[in-house]
Write a protein that holds these residues in place. Structure first.
Motif, PDB file in Angstrom:
ATOM      1  N   ASP A  34       1.049  -0.720  -0.250  1.00 19.32           N
ATOM      2  CA  ASP A  34      -0.181   0.617  -0.065  1.00 19.32           C
ATOM      3  C   ASP A  34       0.974   1.539   0.048  1.00 19.32           C
ATOM      4  OD1 ASP A  34      -1.874   1.336   0.355  1.00 19.32           O
ATOM      5  OD2 ASP A  34      -1.207   1.608   2.389  1.00 19.32           O
ATOM      6  N   PRO A  35       0.573   2.177  -0.973  1.00 20.85           N
ATOM      7  CA  PRO A  35       1.818   3.170  -0.934  1.00 20.85           C
ATOM      8  C   PRO A  35       1.729   4.332   0.772  1.00 20.85           C
ATOM      9  CG  PRO A  35       0.263   3.430  -3.271  1.00 20.85           C
ATOM     10  CD  PRO A  35      -0.525   2.096  -2.154  1.00 20.85           C
ATOM     11  N   GLY A  36       0.091   4.230   1.311  1.00 23.78           N
ATOM     12  CA  GLY A  36       0.365   4.746   1.913  1.00 23.78           C
ATOM     13  C   GLY A  36       1.626   4.216   3.387  1.00 23.78           C
ATOM     14  N   ALA A  37       0.738   2.786   3.256  1.00 23.44           N
ATOM     15  CA  ALA A  37       1.981   2.610   3.864  1.00 23.44           C
ATOM     16  C   ALA A  37       3.919   2.990   3.894  1.00 23.44           C
ATOM     17  CB  ALA A  37       1.822   0.782   4.641  1.00 23.44           C
ATOM     18  N   VAL A  38       4.011   2.304   2.383  1.00 29.31           N
ATOM     19  CA  VAL A  38       5.596   3.070   1.854  1.00 29.31           C
ATOM     20  C   VAL A  38       5.759   4.347   2.211  1.00 29.31           C
ATOM     21  CG1 VAL A  38       6.900   2.984   0.629  1.00 29.31           C
ATOM     22  CG2 VAL A  38       5.201   1.537   0.361  1.00 29.31           C
ATOM     23  N   GLU A  39       4.678   5.404   2.031  1.00 25.88           N
ATOM     24  CA  GLU A  39       4.945   6.814   2.560  1.00 25.88           C
ATOM     25  C   GLU A  39       5.081   7.007   4.431  1.00 25.88           C
ATOM     26  OE1 GLU A  39       5.850  10.726   1.820  1.00 25.88           O
ATOM     27  OE2 GLU A  39       5.592   8.714   0.702  1.00 25.88           O
ATOM     28  N   VAL A  40       5.016   5.966   4.901  1.00 26.43           N
ATOM     29  CA  VAL A  40       5.348   6.547   6.204  1.00 26.43           C
ATOM     30  C   VAL A  40       6.369   5.777   6.926  1.00 26.43           C
ATOM     31  CG1 VAL A  40       4.346   5.323   8.681  1.00 26.43           C
ATOM     32  CG2 VAL A  40       2.388   5.692   7.407  1.00 26.43           C
ATOM     33  N   LEU A  41       7.133   4.722   6.084  1.00 24.11           N
ATOM     34  CA  LEU A  41       8.527   3.951   6.761  1.00 24.11           C
ATOM     35  C   LEU A  41       9.207   4.820   5.530  1.00 24.11           C
ATOM     36  CD1 LEU A  41       7.798   0.629   5.728  1.00 24.11           C
ATOM     37  CD2 LEU A  41       7.377   2.049   8.103  1.00 24.11           C
ATOM     38  N   LEU A  75       8.493  -1.543  15.673  1.00 24.54           N
ATOM     39  CA  LEU A  75       8.969  -3.204  15.907  1.00 24.54           C
ATOM     40  C   LEU A  75       9.990  -2.853  17.184  1.00 24.54           C
ATOM     41  CD1 LEU A  75      10.529  -5.121  12.924  1.00 24.54           C
ATOM     42  CD2 LEU A  75       7.962  -5.120  13.809  1.00 24.54           C
ATOM     43  N   GLY A  76       9.441  -2.011  17.603  1.00 27.16           N
ATOM     44  CA  GLY A  76      10.559  -2.302  19.610  1.00 27.16           C
ATOM     45  C   GLY A  76      10.771  -0.631  19.954  1.00 27.16           C
ATOM     46  N   PRO A  77      12.270  -0.545  20.346  1.00 25.88           N
ATOM     47  CA  PRO A  77      12.403   0.481  20.956  1.00 25.88           C
ATOM     48  C   PRO A  77      13.691   1.202  19.747  1.00 25.88           C
ATOM     49  CG  PRO A  77      12.765  -0.836  22.459  1.00 25.88           C
ATOM     50  CD  PRO A  77      12.206  -1.719  21.503  1.00 25.88           C
ATOM     51  N   TYR A  78      13.861   2.462  19.344  1.00 27.09           N
ATOM     52  CA  TYR A  78      14.418   2.696  18.354  1.00 27.09           C
ATOM     53  C   TYR A  78      16.017   2.380  19.071  1.00 27.09           C
ATOM     54  CZ  TYR A  78      11.008   5.948  17.423  1.00 27.09           C
ATOM     55  OH  TYR A  78       9.987   6.961  18.003  1.00 27.09           O
ATOM     56  N   ALA A 405      15.921  -9.217  -2.383  1.00 24.20           N
ATOM     57  CA  ALA A 405      15.142 -10.430  -1.262  1.00 24.20           C
ATOM     58  C   ALA A 405      15.677  -9.850  -0.184  1.00 24.20           C
ATOM     59  CB  ALA A 405      16.044 -11.790  -1.188  1.00 24.20           C
ATOM     60  N   ALA A 406      16.573  -9.398   0.183  1.00 28.43           N
ATOM     61  CA  ALA A 406      16.213  -9.182   1.635  1.00 28.43           C
ATOM     62  C   ALA A 406      15.857  -8.240   1.951  1.00 28.43           C
ATOM     63  CB  ALA A 406      17.977  -8.753   2.201  1.00 28.43           C
ATOM     64  N   TYR A 407      15.522  -6.771   1.435  1.00 29.39           N
ATOM     65  CA  TYR A 407      14.577  -6.053   1.283  1.00 29.39           C
ATOM     66  C   TYR A 407      13.448  -5.648   1.831  1.00 29.39           C
ATOM     67  CZ  TYR A 407      17.917  -2.032   1.661  1.00 29.39           C
ATOM     68  OH  TYR A 407      19.051  -0.908   2.391  1.00 29.39           O
ATOM     69  N   THR A 408      13.119  -6.993   0.421  1.00 32.66           N
ATOM     70  CA  THR A 408      11.738  -6.795   0.671  1.00 32.66           C
ATOM     71  C   THR A 408      10.933  -7.795   1.914  1.00 32.66           C
ATOM     72  OG1 THR A 408      12.109  -9.686  -0.462  1.00 32.66           O
ATOM     73  CG2 THR A 408      11.083  -7.868  -1.852  1.00 32.66           C
ATOM     74  N   LEU A 409      11.947  -8.941   2.585  1.00 27.05           N
ATOM     75  CA  LEU A 409      11.844  -9.670   3.432  1.00 27.05           C
ATOM     76  C   LEU A 409      11.679  -8.564   5.335  1.00 27.05           C
ATOM     77  CD1 LEU A 409      14.163 -12.763   3.554  1.00 27.05           C
ATOM     78  CD2 LEU A 409      11.076 -13.197   4.051  1.00 27.05           C
ATOM     79  N   ALA A 410      12.432  -7.429   4.515  1.00 28.39           N
ATOM     80  CA  ALA A 410      13.023  -6.924   5.994  1.00 28.39           C
ATOM     81  C   ALA A 410      11.468  -5.551   6.824  1.00 28.39           C
ATOM     82  CB  ALA A 410      13.592  -5.661   5.884  1.00 28.39           C
ATOM     83  N   VAL A 411      11.421  -5.134   4.778  1.00 33.00           N
ATOM     84  CA  VAL A 411       9.914  -3.936   4.880  1.00 33.00           C
ATOM     85  C   VAL A 411       8.786  -4.727   4.922  1.00 33.00           C
ATOM     86  CG1 VAL A 411       8.981  -2.781   3.213  1.00 33.00           C
ATOM     87  CG2 VAL A 411      11.385  -2.898   2.875  1.00 33.00           C
ATOM     88  N   GLU A 416       3.612  -5.551   8.135  1.00 30.74           N
ATOM     89  CA  GLU A 416       2.884  -6.711   8.523  1.00 30.74           C
ATOM     90  C   GLU A 416       3.015  -6.023   9.814  1.00 30.74           C
ATOM     91  OE1 GLU A 416       2.549 -11.319   9.743  1.00 30.74           O
ATOM     92  OE2 GLU A 416       4.360  -9.883   8.405  1.00 30.74           O
ATOM     93  N   ALA A 417       3.542  -5.765  10.746  1.00 31.86           N
ATOM     94  CA  ALA A 417       3.250  -4.849  12.252  1.00 31.86           C
ATOM     95  C   ALA A 417       2.566  -3.644  11.741  1.00 31.86           C
ATOM     96  CB  ALA A 417       4.969  -5.314  12.812  1.00 31.86           C
ATOM     97  N   PHE A 418       2.955  -2.851  11.599  1.00 25.54           N
ATOM     98  CA  PHE A 418       2.670  -1.708  10.975  1.00 25.54           C
ATOM     99  C   PHE A 418       0.960  -1.718  10.864  1.00 25.54           C
ATOM    100  CE2 PHE A 418       0.103   1.687   8.125  1.00 25.54           C
ATOM    101  CZ  PHE A 418       0.597   2.388   9.129  1.00 25.54           C
ATOM    102  N   ASN A 419       0.469  -2.660   9.867  1.00 28.04           N
ATOM    103  CA  ASN A 419      -1.273  -3.273   9.886  1.00 28.04           C
ATOM    104  C   ASN A 419      -1.827  -3.822  11.322  1.00 28.04           C
ATOM    105  OD1 ASN A 419      -1.114  -1.653   7.287  1.00 28.04           O
ATOM    106  ND2 ASN A 419      -0.337  -3.957   6.156  1.00 28.04           N
ATOM    107  N   GLN A 420      -0.536  -4.462  11.447  1.00 30.50           N
ATOM    108  CA  GLN A 420      -1.671  -4.657  13.274  1.00 30.50           C
ATOM    109  C   GLN A 420      -2.009  -3.837  14.444  1.00 30.50           C
ATOM    110  OE1 GLN A 420       0.825  -8.634  12.922  1.00 30.50           O
ATOM    111  NE2 GLN A 420       0.041 -10.445  12.151  1.00 30.50           N
TER     112      GLN A 420
END
Length: 425
Positions: A34-41, A75-78, A405-411, A416-420
């Motif tokens: 979702d473009p909105g989630a990407v903008e947040v990140l 995901l947790g503290p900075y 591959a690494a970025y797709t996993l991390a992002v 997923e956590a943002f949506n949940q």
């Protein structure tokens, strides 16, 4: 004297912000996010800029500018380092904070990303000036850091000494000892065994796994390392201990090269008192530019950003490039290496050993239960191998190079956590 961080001192410099955002966009496109989630990140959650007046040894007052960028705490503290280097800019720190978010997410560590820095040459300051600079900087950040808020760590130009000053300043401000406020501390004040060599050890583990994927053993493999500081030197020593042949290492002055292999322990002893590699009698002199083009199994750029660029990527003859530094390969260079079949172990994987052991130090500090070095290294090994395996599986599944591959996993994990968690309010 006010030091501005608005512009890079090098007009040819490619800011890691461009690299970070490009990799985010590529992952978002692959995952169809979702473009909105990407903008947040894409946008840092909080950017702090503070004035740091310091009385120098000659009695004059100099004013430095300090930054702390807190990118994401989904995901947790900075979590992220504090960098003292003349090239520090706010834009650079912002991008490195984003990289920390992806690094922690990829390794499965419950942290978000942050980064801090001051544009200063630490070698030009006395120990007293550095202490006053660090303590004043920390005092300005007291309300914005903490064991459950933001946990700084060493980076370029800082180490255990600076972390001890930061911990003490924070502890005095809150009225009690707080070992969990920073990581990378001396052992005497709650540091973790194995932390000093952790990033270098992580580079070795990632390189070993990549070699094994290509049906080659680390023992006997040829290694070239640009950068002989905390990361490069530790990696070189561990590569040598594991039976690899380190044929070249370098620092800012240049490097040494011996196709039969260098004596890394002797070189490490040689530079311990501040001596430069250019003056060593081992092997033959080699420039940093020449080191990057040596024929070898693994090339480790472990210095600063923008070392492999469009100008020299075609000359890289390594089978594997393991990014010991953050963003040492530019976007265009990455494309060239990919087309030439060079395996690039991305920074968010290859140099994640430091943040892994920082996390382990934080856990030990919060529990007041400290481990021996064997246990720390075992936990580091497990997390690094698991992360590499996940990245390799993702690369095979989607037919991707290791970086996307690494970025797709991390992002994907952060989204997923943002949506949940949902969007507050």
């Amino acid at each position: 004297m006010v030091i501005s961080l608005d512009e890079s001192p090098n007009p040819a410099y490619i800011c890691p912000a461009d690299i970070a955002c490009t990799n985010l966009d590529r992952a978002a496109q692959i995952l169809q996010l979702d473009p909105g989630a990407v903008e947040v990140l894409r946008t840092p959650h909080r950017v702090l800029t503070v004035s740091i007046p310091v009385r120098m040894d000659d009695g004059q007052i100099h004013v430095f500018a300090g930054h702390r960028v807190q990118h994401c705490n989904i995901l947790g503290p900075y979590k992220g380092g504090m960098r003292y280097h003349p090239s520090v800019t706010l834009r650079e720190v912002s991008s490195l904070a984003m990289l920390m978010t992806w690094k922690c997410a990829l390794l499965g560590i419950p942290y978000g990303g942050a980064k801090g820095g001051i544009a200063v040459d630490p070698q030009a300051l006395s120990a007293g000036e550095l202490e006053r600079l660090t303590r004043r900087f920390t005092s300005e950040l007291v309300r914005d850091i903490g064991p459950q808020i933001d946990i700084p760590a060493p980076d370029v130009g800082t180490g255990a000494r600076e972390m001890a000053w930061m911990m003490d300043t924070y502890s005095m401000s809150v009225g009690h000892a707080s070992p969990g406020v920073v990581t990378g501390k001396p052992l005497s004040v709650g540091g973790s065994k194995g932390r000093d060599a952790a990033t270098g050890r992580g580079v070795v583990i990632a390189s070993r796994e990549a070699l094994l994927t290509g049906k080659k053993s680390l023992r006997g493999a040829t290694i070239a390392i640009q950068g002989f500081g905390k990361v490069g030197k530790a990696a070189a020593l561990i590569f040598e201990q594991e039976g690899a042949r380190v044929i070249a290492v370098s620092d800012a002055s240049g490097g040494r090269y011996d196709p039969e292999g260098l004596d890394i322990e002797r070189l490490a002893d040689y530079v311990r008192d501040g001596s430069r590699l250019i003056n060593s009698s081992q092997g033959q002199f080699i420039s940093n530019a020449e080191l990057l083009t040596l024929e070898c199994d693994v090339l480790v750029p472990a210095a600063l950003e923008n070392q492999i660029t469009e100008a020299n990527a075609a000359q890289v003859r390594a089978r594997i490039v393991a990014e010991g530094a953050n963003a040492p390969v530019t976007i265009e260079a990455d494309r060239i290496l990919e087309e030439r079949g060079v395996t690039v172990l991305p920074d968010i994987l290859a140099n994640a050993g430091g943040v892994v052991v920082s996390y382990l130090e934080w856990v030990q500090g919060l529990s007041y239960l400290f481990w021996d070095e064997e246990k720390v290294n075992l936990e580091l090994e497990k997390l690094m191998v698991a992360a590499y395996t996940r990245v390799l599986q993702q690369a095979v599944k989607f037919r991707l190079p290791l970086r996307p591959a690494a970025y797709t996993l991390a992002v994907g994990r952060v989204v997923e956590a943002f949506n949940q968690r949902g969007l507050y309010p």
